[in-house]
Design an enzyme around this catalytic site. Structure first.
Site, PDB file in Angstrom:
ATOM      1  N   GLY A 297       6.152 -17.629  55.180  1.00 39.45           N
ATOM      2  CA  GLY A 297       5.770 -19.368  55.466  1.00 39.45           C
ATOM      3  C   GLY A 297       6.566 -20.005  54.834  1.00 39.45           C
ATOM      4  O   GLY A 297       7.118 -20.983  55.077  1.00 39.45           O
ATOM      5  N   GLY A 298       6.647 -19.715  53.302  1.00 35.50           N
ATOM      6  CA  GLY A 298       7.387 -20.423  52.680  1.00 35.50           C
ATOM      7  C   GLY A 298       7.615 -19.823  51.284  1.00 35.50           C
ATOM      8  O   GLY A 298       7.216 -18.706  51.135  1.00 35.50           O
ATOM      9  N   GLU A 325       3.960 -24.487  48.402  1.00 30.45           N
ATOM     10  CA  GLU A 325       5.332 -24.392  47.736  1.00 30.45           C
ATOM     11  C   GLU A 325       5.601 -25.300  46.740  1.00 30.45           C
ATOM     12  O   GLU A 325       6.006 -25.023  45.875  1.00 30.45           O
ATOM     13  CB  GLU A 325       6.431 -24.256  48.864  1.00 30.45           C
ATOM     14  CG  GLU A 325       6.118 -23.152  50.082  1.00 30.45           C
ATOM     15  CD  GLU A 325       5.813 -21.783  49.551  1.00 30.45           C
ATOM     16  OE1 GLU A 325       6.039 -21.642  48.381  1.00 30.45           O
ATOM     17  OE2 GLU A 325       5.149 -20.912  50.259  1.00 30.45           O
TER      18      GLU A 325
HETATM   19  N1  BES Z   1       5.985 -16.950  46.628  1.00 26.73           N
HETATM   20  C1  BES Z   1       5.474 -16.754  47.775  1.00 26.73           C
HETATM   21  C2  BES Z   1       6.115 -15.852  48.803  1.00 26.73           C
HETATM   22  C3  BES Z   1       6.437 -14.288  48.229  1.00 26.73           C
HETATM   23  C4  BES Z   1       5.561 -13.734  47.534  1.00 26.73           C
HETATM   24  C5  BES Z   1       7.598 -13.623  48.509  1.00 26.73           C
HETATM   25  C6  BES Z   1       5.790 -12.430  46.971  1.00 26.73           C
HETATM   26  C7  BES Z   1       7.838 -12.578  48.281  1.00 26.73           C
HETATM   27  C8  BES Z   1       7.037 -11.764  47.305  1.00 26.73           C
HETATM   28  C9  BES Z   1       5.117 -17.848  48.570  1.00 26.73           C
HETATM   29  O1  BES Z   1       4.733 -19.151  47.777  1.00 26.73           O
HETATM   30  C10 BES Z   1       3.951 -17.629  49.447  1.00 26.73           C
HETATM   31  O2  BES Z   1       2.736 -17.586  48.963  1.00 26.73           O
HETATM   32  N2  BES Z   1       3.904 -17.923  50.734  1.00 26.73           N
HETATM   33  C11 BES Z   1       2.955 -17.878  51.660  1.00 26.73           C
HETATM   34  C12 BES Z   1       2.401 -19.124  52.291  1.00 26.73           C
HETATM   35  C13 BES Z   1       1.303 -19.955  51.405  1.00 26.73           C
HETATM   36  C14 BES Z   1       0.872 -21.021  52.042  1.00 26.73           C
HETATM   37  C15 BES Z   1       0.349 -18.882  51.127  1.00 26.73           C
HETATM   38  C16 BES Z   1       3.315 -17.161  52.898  1.00 26.73           C
HETATM   39  O3  BES Z   1       4.665 -16.794  53.189  1.00 26.73           O
HETATM   40  O4  BES Z   1       2.450 -16.445  53.616  1.00 26.73           O
HETATM   41 ZN    ZN Z   2       2.763 -18.872  47.063  1.00 30.96          ZN
END
Ligand code: BES
Ligand code: ZN
Length: 657
Positions: A297-298, A325
């Site tokens: 998602g981000g 983010e």
């Molecule tokens: N940092 C994470 C994405 C991530 C975590 C990538 C571990 C690789 C390994 C990012 O901040 C995140 O948590 N994204 C979430 C969205 C959020 C609103 C919960 C996602 O992509 O679902």
């Molecule tokens: Zn995160």
């Protein structure tokens, strides 16, 4: 001197290795737990790097992005602090190492290196061991990326106008496109010169250009020390829209107008979080709407968050991802988890901060609704984890040794972590909690922290001075959700709960209903009561996306096709935003309504977000009759998925058949 392809080593070097009892041919030893597979002391369970002895302080990258060959030709120039080390160990997973030199640019001397064996499950990659002298200050690694470099996604490489590429570093993929000491506790500054085909814009997690130029050459600088997983690069047909001097949005020209409307709350979000937790530390903050294949998602790349276009909903209903983010600019980027075992210190804190931003902008009821949705995910995932072969994954503090750190990306870190902080806040009061967190970000800025050190700091600064008794150990090391977990219902829940109940009982809650009321009329000085009929119909617009998610999740998996069709007729969930489409498709699959398949196929080809793609394929594959469909659809869509998503689906195929 022997030359073993890219492996170069001399006799002196072999002698050192033999003395250390090291053979690059030995298998990774699983015990003892303080050395890694090549007999070297482990500093981080997911890195081979010896960064306690020799540590990159600054990285200078020279990158040539070649779309035609889907290759980056690179030089990684490491300026190191050398504590008398005779070898420097870097992580690599995929790149081809051409040569290694020491010395400042243009006064370089080629040196020997060896590349150790790949670990058994190909998780960590390989150690790149460079022979240096105790005085070495500069190590320059000449390399090129290969098809094995899992961080990089190449799209439309043949197109002149619209080729696109990007990298995803977290958790341990940075090593797949840069030879690097790839551990989150290792921080350094970086700069980069990037060359890309003229006309395209290149961007990094650094100071960024606003427009593309004809030369295709760009220079980037990140002057604050960051962990390696936060280095990111993207290039494509990208334009910029500023909201202010500080923040703005990058996107493909096709989506920029929609995107700039969607995220217009960004300046307010920044102001609201700065007010509670202290100043934003990174200068500018921009958001880039990534290619639809983006697997998350981000992603909180410093100064330049990457987001999936699937959050551009048209009605700003999915902006909490931006809040999340942005919040990482404090929790995660400023204060970083020491190892991936402490991942909850990144994500749990960030979800907590995200909710504080959402509350400040959209009110308490809305932020509680988000918590409610997450809690329902946590409850489900806890059940799965506790009956899996790793029930210990239900604890906040993890042990991911010999496993992929991505296994820690569960609602435990995110949601249990956030509820830990919410419960703590409830106990000590918001004022003290805010002051504590603000001090914490300041005290540990630009460093990393382990769970153990966090507990120490928490005791010293918040719990002991305020005489607060808190079941920290239970929260952090045990598997269940502690009974003092503080939850609050949202006032926005009641009506949708009622609707879901009625739907489950077979009532067509959306159909127009004939109703009457009595109306009194004067007729020849007499009052007459008259029945007046009218139609009443629920207007789906009175409920927001998060309310509908909760509604859909509460529906029974036994609804008939007729009942599902009725719901769809009034709400058009299969054309709604990505989160609602996803919930709707999941419900239909659970209810065995296979006529939905073409719509799912379309959805799966439009997004590469693992959070959507993986559960949908899982439900499909649980029915062995659908294997053919799943194979055909995956074959057609997989080139549109980043390796993170591709690998997750490959694993599903292996599991189910
Ligand atoms: N940092 C994470 C994405 C991530 C975590 C990538 C571990 C690789 C390994 C990012 O901040 C995140 O948590 N994204 C979430 C969205 C959020 C609103 C919960 C996602 O992509 O679902
Ligand atoms: Zn995160």
């Amino acid at each position: 001197m022997k030359n073993l392809g890219s492996y170069r080593l001399n006799n002196h070097w072999v002698a050192i290795l033999l003395l250390l009892g090291v053979s690059c041919k030995t298998e990774r030893r699983s015990t003892p737990n303080f050395t890694n597979g090549i007999g070297l002391t482990i500093i981080d369970p997911h890195s081979y790097a010896n960064f306690k002895e020799i540590q990159t302080k600054h990285l200078s990258l020279e990158l040539d992005i070649n779309f035609k060959n889907k290759t980056i030709y690179g030089v990684a120039r490491h300026t190191v602090i050398n504590r008398k080390a005779r070898k420097a160990i870097f992580d690599i997973h995929g790149p081809l190492i051409r040569k290694v030199t020491t010395g400042p640019k243009n006064q370089e001397k080629e040196v020997d290196f060896i590349i150790g064996k790949m670990d058994k499950d190909s998780i960590l990659g390989q150690p790149l061991i460079v022979s240096i002298s105790p005085e070495t200050k500069y190590i320059n690694i000449y390399y090129q990326t290969t098809q094995q470099c899992a961080a990089i996604e190449w799209i439309n490489t043949k197109s002149k106008e619209n080729p696109w590429m990007y990298t995803q570093g977290q958790a341990i993929l940075a090593r797949s496109w840069i030879p690097i000491q790839d551990a989150p506790s290792n921080r350094f500054t970086y700069d980069a010169t990037v060359k890309v085909q003229p006309g395209l814009l290149a961007l990094m997690s650094a100071s960024n250009p606003k427009t593309s130029n004809k030369s295709g050459k760009y220079y980037f600088k990140m002057d604050k020390p960051i962990p390696s997983y936060l280095i990111a690069l993207t290039a494509g047909n990208i334009v910029y829209h500023p909201y202010s001097d500080q923040c703005g949005i990058y996107a493909h020209p096709e989506i920029i107008d929609k995107a700039k409307e969607e995220f217009s709350a960004l300046p307010k979000m920044i102001a609201s979080i700065e007010q509670i937790f202290g100043p934003y530390a990174w200068g500018n903050y921009d958001v880039l709407v990534q290619h639809p294949s983006f697997p998350f998602g981000g992603m909180e790349n410093p100064k330049l968050t990457f987001v999936s276009p699937s959050i551009v909903a048209g009605d700003k209903s999915l902006v909490s991802v931006i809040a999340h983010e942005l919040a990482h600019s404090w929790s995660g980027n400023l204060v970083t988890n020491e190892t991936w075992n402490d991942f909850w210190l990144n994500e749990g804190f960030t979800v907590y901060l995200e909710h504080r931003i959402m509350e400040a902008l959209y009110g308490k009821a809305q932020s509680l609704l988000l918590s409610e949705i997450e809690m329902s995910e946590l409850v489900e995932e806890m059940k799965t984890i506790k009956s899996s072969k790793h029930p210990e994954d239900a604890a906040l503090c993890l042990n991911l040794k010999n496993r992929n750190p991505d296994d820690g990306m569960t609602s435990i870190a995110y949601v249990k972590g956030a509820y830990f902080l919410k419960t703590l806040e409830h106990k000590v009061g918001q004022k003290k909690m805010d002051a504590f967190l603000k001090d914490y970000f300041k005290a540990f800025q630009y460093t990393s922290i382990s769970t153990k050190n966090f507990v120490k700091y928490l005791n010293e600064k918040l719990l002991l001075p305020n005489y607060v008794d808190f079941n920290l150990n239970e929260w952090i090391y045990q598997y269940d959700l502690p009974s003092n977990c503080f939850t609050e219902p949202s006032s926005l829940l009641q009506q949708v709960n009622y609707l879901a109940n009625a739907t489950n009982r077979g009532i067509d809650v959306f159909a127009p209903k004939q109703k009457f009321k009595w109306v009194e009329k004067k007729k020849r000085r007499r009052i007459i009561r008259k029945k007046v009929w009218y139609t009443e119909q629920l207007n789906p617009k009175i409920y927001n996306t998060q309310q509908w998610i909760i509604y859909l999740r509460q529906l029974n998996p036994t609804l008939t096709k007729r009942a599902l069709d009725r719901i769809e007729r009034y709400n058009h969930f299969s054309e709604a935003n990505s989160e609602l489409q996803f919930e709707w498709f999941m419900l239909n699959l659970k209810c065995n309504n296979w006529s939905i398949a073409p719509k799912i196929e379309k959805f799966l080809s439009a997004t590469g977000r693992r959070k959507f793609v993986e559960p949908l394929f899982t439900l499909v594959l649980r029915d062995s009759n659908r294997l053919g469909w799943a194979k055909r659809v995956f074959d057609a869509t997989k080139n549109n998925y980043h390796s993170v998503t591709q690998q997750a689906i490959h694993a599903l195929f292996q599991k189910y058949h």
